[in-house]
Enzyme design. Sequence first.
Site, mmCIF file in Angstrom:
data_model
loop_
_atom_site.group_PDB
_atom_site.id
_atom_site.type_symbol
_atom_site.label_atom_id
_atom_site.label_comp_id
_atom_site.label_asym_id
_atom_site.label_seq_id
_atom_site.Cartn_x
_atom_site.Cartn_y
_atom_site.Cartn_z
ATOM 1 N N ILE A 209 8.399 4.880 -2.141
ATOM 2 C CA ILE A 209 8.724 4.035 -0.994
ATOM 3 C C ILE A 209 9.769 3.005 -1.392
ATOM 4 O O ILE A 209 9.993 2.740 -2.576
ATOM 5 C CB ILE A 209 7.465 3.325 -0.448
ATOM 6 N N GLY A 212 9.784 -3.680 -0.703
ATOM 7 C CA GLY A 212 9.737 -4.577 0.443
ATOM 8 C C GLY A 212 10.898 -5.561 0.444
ATOM 9 O O GLY A 212 11.478 -5.865 1.487
#
Length: 293
Positions: A209, A212
Amino acid sequence: MPIDAAAALAAPPRSTEIAWERKDVLLYHLGVGAGAGLPPTDRDELRYTYEKNLQVLPSFATVAGGGLAKAGGFQQPGIDVELAKVLHGGQRIALHRPLPPAGRAVLENSVAAVHDKGKAAVIVIRGQASDGDGPLWTSDTEIFVRDAGGFGGERGSTARFPAPDRDPDWTVDRPTRPDQALLYRLSGDWNPLHADPDFAKLAGFDQPILHGLCSYGITLKALVDTLLDGDATRVEEYSTRFAGVFFPGETMRVRIWEDVTAATADGRRRLVVNAVSAERNAPVLTDTVLTYR
């Protein structure tokens, strides 16, 4: 070992010398999408990707000189937690003046708050950076730690900035590269979750992923380019809450509302923002606020 909130809050700040060069800024900007979507030599993009007239996105403060990891990361006095249970819950940066493209500073990190949420704990680590000319930035990194609550601390409150109940005033799409996380991690976040498919599967994801803080930077650049005439020096404060995962190669859809109630006599204005994966309509950033002049 349980969290000792009193010890964490009473501990003196950890002081670390940090330094960065133009190449660090250029690499960071490439990591958050600069130079993509327009001809790479477009004059607007060259403000991020070429050392001549280089400006610095304020979100660079999260990685400057090694960022939080340079000062001990999440392991602060009174806090001993398992990294596998740590999530980055939110981020705030307040700028005291524009960041220089190259510089040296002293970064002081301390625990600003420890909240007992029952099953989980929330720790706020405050970083304050200064150079020879005075303060540069203040950052608050909000860490969510699973299974670390129940130590008897105050629950605390969570700031919420919900989007207005109307269509966004602006919507901006920012496609990302399939190798975006591999590029961004060169700015200092080496967590294998963002590179190693096997590690990502152990963490419950089909593939690595995006960081952030990369989503945080991509969104800030979209705001600066769309509404601040590409002038990053107009940013005064930028905060967000991380709400979900984003996969490299997806499109970041940034939804923006002008908060007309927040305009001040000295000219400061505020935007309320959220970001989603356009392909999945899944939340990525919420409670996001940009204060600017």
